[in-house]
Design a protein around this motif. Structure first.
Motif, short mmCIF file in Angstrom:
data_model
loop_
_atom_site.label_atom_id
_atom_site.label_comp_id
_atom_site.label_asym_id
_atom_site.label_seq_id
_atom_site.Cartn_x
_atom_site.Cartn_y
_atom_site.Cartn_z
N ALA A 7 0.86 -1.18 0.00
CA ALA A 7 0.00 0.00 0.00
C ALA A 7 0.90 1.24 0.00
N ILE A 8 0.61 2.16 -0.91
CA ILE A 8 1.40 3.38 -1.05
C ILE A 8 0.46 4.58 -0.97
N ALA A 9 0.63 5.41 0.04
CA ALA A 9 -0.12 6.67 0.14
C ALA A 9 0.86 7.80 -0.14
N ASP A 10 0.61 8.51 -1.23
CA ASP A 10 1.55 9.55 -1.63
C ASP A 10 0.83 10.58 -2.50
N LEU A 11 1.56 11.60 -2.89
CA LEU A 11 0.99 12.70 -3.65
C LEU A 11 0.74 12.31 -5.10
N ALA A 12 -0.40 12.74 -5.62
CA ALA A 12 -0.62 12.67 -7.06
C ALA A 12 0.25 13.73 -7.73
N THR A 13 0.44 13.62 -9.02
CA THR A 13 1.31 14.57 -9.73
C THR A 13 0.86 16.02 -9.49
N HIS A 14 1.85 16.90 -9.31
CA HIS A 14 1.57 18.32 -9.06
C HIS A 14 2.74 19.14 -9.58
N HIS B 247 -7.25 5.08 -5.00
CA HIS B 247 -8.27 5.92 -4.36
C HIS B 247 -7.70 7.31 -4.18
N ALA B 248 -8.46 8.34 -4.54
CA ALA B 248 -8.02 9.73 -4.41
C ALA B 248 -8.56 10.34 -3.13
N CYS B 249 -7.68 11.04 -2.40
CA CYS B 249 -8.07 11.75 -1.17
C CYS B 249 -7.92 13.24 -1.44
N GLU B 250 -9.03 13.96 -1.42
CA GLU B 250 -9.02 15.39 -1.70
C GLU B 250 -9.30 16.17 -0.42
N GLY B 251 -9.31 17.49 -0.55
CA GLY B 251 -9.56 18.33 0.61
C GLY B 251 -8.41 19.26 0.92
N GLY B 252 -7.32 19.13 0.17
CA GLY B 252 -6.19 20.04 0.30
C GLY B 252 -5.81 20.55 -1.07
N GLU B 253 -4.80 21.41 -1.13
CA GLU B 253 -4.36 21.90 -2.43
C GLU B 253 -3.81 20.77 -3.29
N LEU B 254 -3.19 19.79 -2.65
CA LEU B 254 -2.61 18.66 -3.36
C LEU B 254 -3.41 17.39 -3.05
N VAL B 255 -3.68 16.62 -4.08
CA VAL B 255 -4.42 15.36 -3.92
C VAL B 255 -3.45 14.27 -3.48
N VAL B 256 -3.88 13.46 -2.53
CA VAL B 256 -3.11 12.29 -2.10
C VAL B 256 -3.81 11.06 -2.65
N LYS B 257 -3.05 10.14 -3.19
CA LYS B 257 -3.59 8.89 -3.72
C LYS B 257 -3.15 7.73 -2.84
N VAL B 258 -4.01 6.71 -2.78
CA VAL B 258 -3.65 5.45 -2.13
C VAL B 258 -3.66 4.38 -3.21
N TRP B 259 -2.47 3.85 -3.48
CA TRP B 259 -2.32 2.78 -4.47
C TRP B 259 -2.03 1.47 -3.73
N THR B 260 -2.62 0.38 -4.15
CA THR B 260 -2.36 -0.93 -3.55
C THR B 260 -2.09 -1.95 -4.64
N GLY B 261 -1.51 -3.06 -4.25
CA GLY B 261 -1.25 -4.16 -5.17
C GLY B 261 -0.99 -5.43 -4.41
N GLN B 262 -1.11 -6.54 -5.09
CA GLN B 262 -0.87 -7.85 -4.47
C GLN B 262 0.36 -8.48 -5.10
N ARG B 263 1.22 -9.02 -4.25
CA ARG B 263 2.47 -9.66 -4.72
C ARG B 263 2.14 -10.95 -5.43
N GLN B 264 2.61 -11.06 -6.67
CA GLN B 264 2.38 -12.27 -7.45
C GLN B 264 3.32 -13.38 -7.00
N PRO B 265 2.84 -14.63 -7.02
CA PRO B 265 3.75 -15.76 -6.80
C PRO B 265 4.80 -15.81 -7.90
N THR B 266 5.97 -16.33 -7.57
CA THR B 266 7.03 -16.50 -8.56
C THR B 266 7.22 -17.98 -8.83
N ALA B 267 8.00 -18.27 -9.84
CA ALA B 267 8.22 -19.67 -10.21
C ALA B 267 8.86 -20.46 -9.08
N ASP B 268 9.67 -19.77 -8.27
CA ASP B 268 10.39 -20.47 -7.20
C ASP B 268 9.51 -20.80 -6.01
#
Length: 339
Positions: free
Chosen positions: A257-264, A300-321
Motif C-alpha cells: 500500500a502506497i499513500a503519496d501525492l498525485a502529480t503536481h 483511491h483519491a483523497c481530496e480536501g487540500g491543495e494537493l491530492v493524495v492517492k492510495v495505491w495498492t497491489g498484491q504480490r504475485q507468486p514467482t516460479a520459485d
C-alpha cells in the motif's frame, strides 16, 4: 545455545533485572543505566554478557544503542531456551518477594523514561511547528488519508506489517490493532525517537522499530505480509529501488500500500522540503508496481487540500520459485483483519 553460558549470564541479579526490563520495553543503554542507578560502562558490560548468551540483542541508531529481547518464539535453536528463561524469571518474580519488589521499583522508573521521550518529542514538534503546519495545509487531511489507507487494506488480514519510512510512527500506531506484528523502519534516528515515544505503550513483542534504508531493507525475503509506504516514496531518487526491496521482503500473495501525492507542480517542495518527485501519476505507479511483481488495484483519491493524495495498492504475485510452497511462507496465518 550453550546452557552453561546461559546459566552464568542469568546468575547475576543485575542481569536478571535487565532481562525483566527488556521484556517490558525497548531501552537505550543510557536509559537502562538510569533505571538501574548504575554507571553506563558497568551496564554495558552486563549487556554484553546477555547478548553473548543470546538473551538480548542490540541495535545501533546513530550514537545510541537500543536493547530488546529476541523473539521467544521462532525457528532458531535458541527460541525455546529463551522462552524457558523468560518463564523462569516470571516465576521468580511471583515467588521471591525481594526480587518482586526490585522489579516493581525498576518498572516504576520506566514512567520517567516514557516522560522524557514524550518531552523530547514535544520539543521537536514545537521547534518545527510552522514547517509542519505549512505542509499539512497543502495535503489532503490526515484523517481522510488514514481512513482511505485502512479501507484499502481491509480486504484481508494484515499479518506481519512493515511500515517503511515510519517517521513519527503514526501509521504503525494506526495499523497495530489489526496486525500480528508491526515493524517501523526509518533511516533517521531522530524520527525513530519520535516514533518510540508514540509507540512505547504498545506491548514490546508486537511493535519493533528498526533503523535502515528503504533501498536496502535489513530483512530476509518474504518476511512480511503487508508493506506500507506513507508519504515516503516522493523522497526517493530512485523509487524503483525502493519498490524492488519492498517486493523482495513481501511474501507471495502479500499486499503493498502506497499513500503519496498525485502529480503536481509545486516546485518549492523540491527546493524547501527535499521532495525528489513531484507526485506520481496513476499510470506511472501501476507500471512500477507491475514491474516489481505486484498486481495493481484501483487507486483511491483523497481530496480536501491543495494537493491530492492517492492510495495505491497491489498484491504480490507468486514467482516460479515459490508457487509450490507459498503456503509455508512467513506470516501465512494472517488472523487479524482491518475492519
Amino acid at each position: 545455545m550453550n546452557i552453561d553460558v546461559l546459566i552464568r549470564a542469568m546468575a547475576d541479579p543485575t542481569r536478571q533485572r535487565i532481562l525483566r526490563l527488556a521484556g517490558a520495553m525497548e531501552l537505550a543503554v543510557g536509559e537502562l543505566a538510569q533505571v538501574l542507578g548504575q554507571s553506563q560502562p558497568r551496564v554495558s558490560r552486563h549487556v554484553a554478557i546477555l547478548c553473548d548468551a543470546g538473551l538480548l540483542e542490540k541495535r545501533r541508531e546513530g550514537s545510541w544503542v537500543f536493547l530488546s529481547q529476541p523473539p521467544a518464539e521462532g525457528a532458531d535453536a535458541g527460541a525455546r531456551t529463551r522462552q524457558a528463561a523468560a518463564e523462569l524469571l516470571l516465576v521468580a518474580e511471583g515467588e521471591d518477594t525481594a526480587f518482586a519488589r526490585q522489579c516493581t521499583e525498576d518498572r516504576r522508573h520506566l514512567a520517567d523514561i516514557r516522560a522524557n521521550r514524550e518531552k523530547a518529542a514535544a520539543a521537536y514538534f514545537a521547534a518545527h511547528a510552522s514547517e509542519w503546519d505549512r505542509l499539512r495545509a497543502l495535503f489532503a487531511p490526515a484523517e481522510t488519508v488514514e481512513a482511505a489507507l485502512v479501507a484499502a487494506l481491509s480486504a484481508q488480514p494484515l499479518g506481519k506489517v512493515l511500515d517503511i519510512g515510519t517517521g513519527t510512527g503514526r501509521i504503525a500506531e494506526l495499523l497495530e490493532p489489526y496486525a500480528d506484528h508491526v515493524t517501523g523502519l526509518d533511516k533517521s534516528p531522530e524520527m525513530l525517537r519520535l516514533a518510540r515515544a508514540r509507540l512505547q505503550d504498545f506491548p514490546a513483542e508486537r511493535v519493533a522499530l528498526v533503523q535502515g534504508d528503504l533501498g536496502a531493507l535489513p530483512f530476509e525475503p518474504g518476511s512480511f505480509d503487508t508493506v506500507v509506504f506513507h508519504q515516503v516514496l516522493h523522497y526517493a531518487q530512485e523509487p524503483g529501488f525502493a519498490l524492488a526491496e519492498a517486493a523482495r521482503v513481501c511474501r507471495p500473495g502479500g499486499t503493498i500500500a502506497i499513500a503519496d501525492l498525485a502529480t503536481h507542480s509545486r516546485e518549492e517542495l523540491r527546493r524547501e522540503h527535499a521532495h525528489a518527485r513531484l507526485g506520481f501519476a496513476d499510470a506511472q505507479m501501476a507500471e512500477m508496481l507491475a514491474a516489481h511483481g505486484f498486481i495493481p488495484d484501483t487507486p483511491h483519491a483523497c481530496e480536501g487540500g491543495e494537493l491530492v493524495v492517492k492510495v495505491w495498492t497491489g498484491q504480490r504475485q507468486p514467482t516460479a520459485d515459490n508457487n509450490n510452497n507459498s503456503s509455508a511462507a512467513p506470516g501465512a496465518d494472517r488472523s487479524r483483519k482491518v475492519s
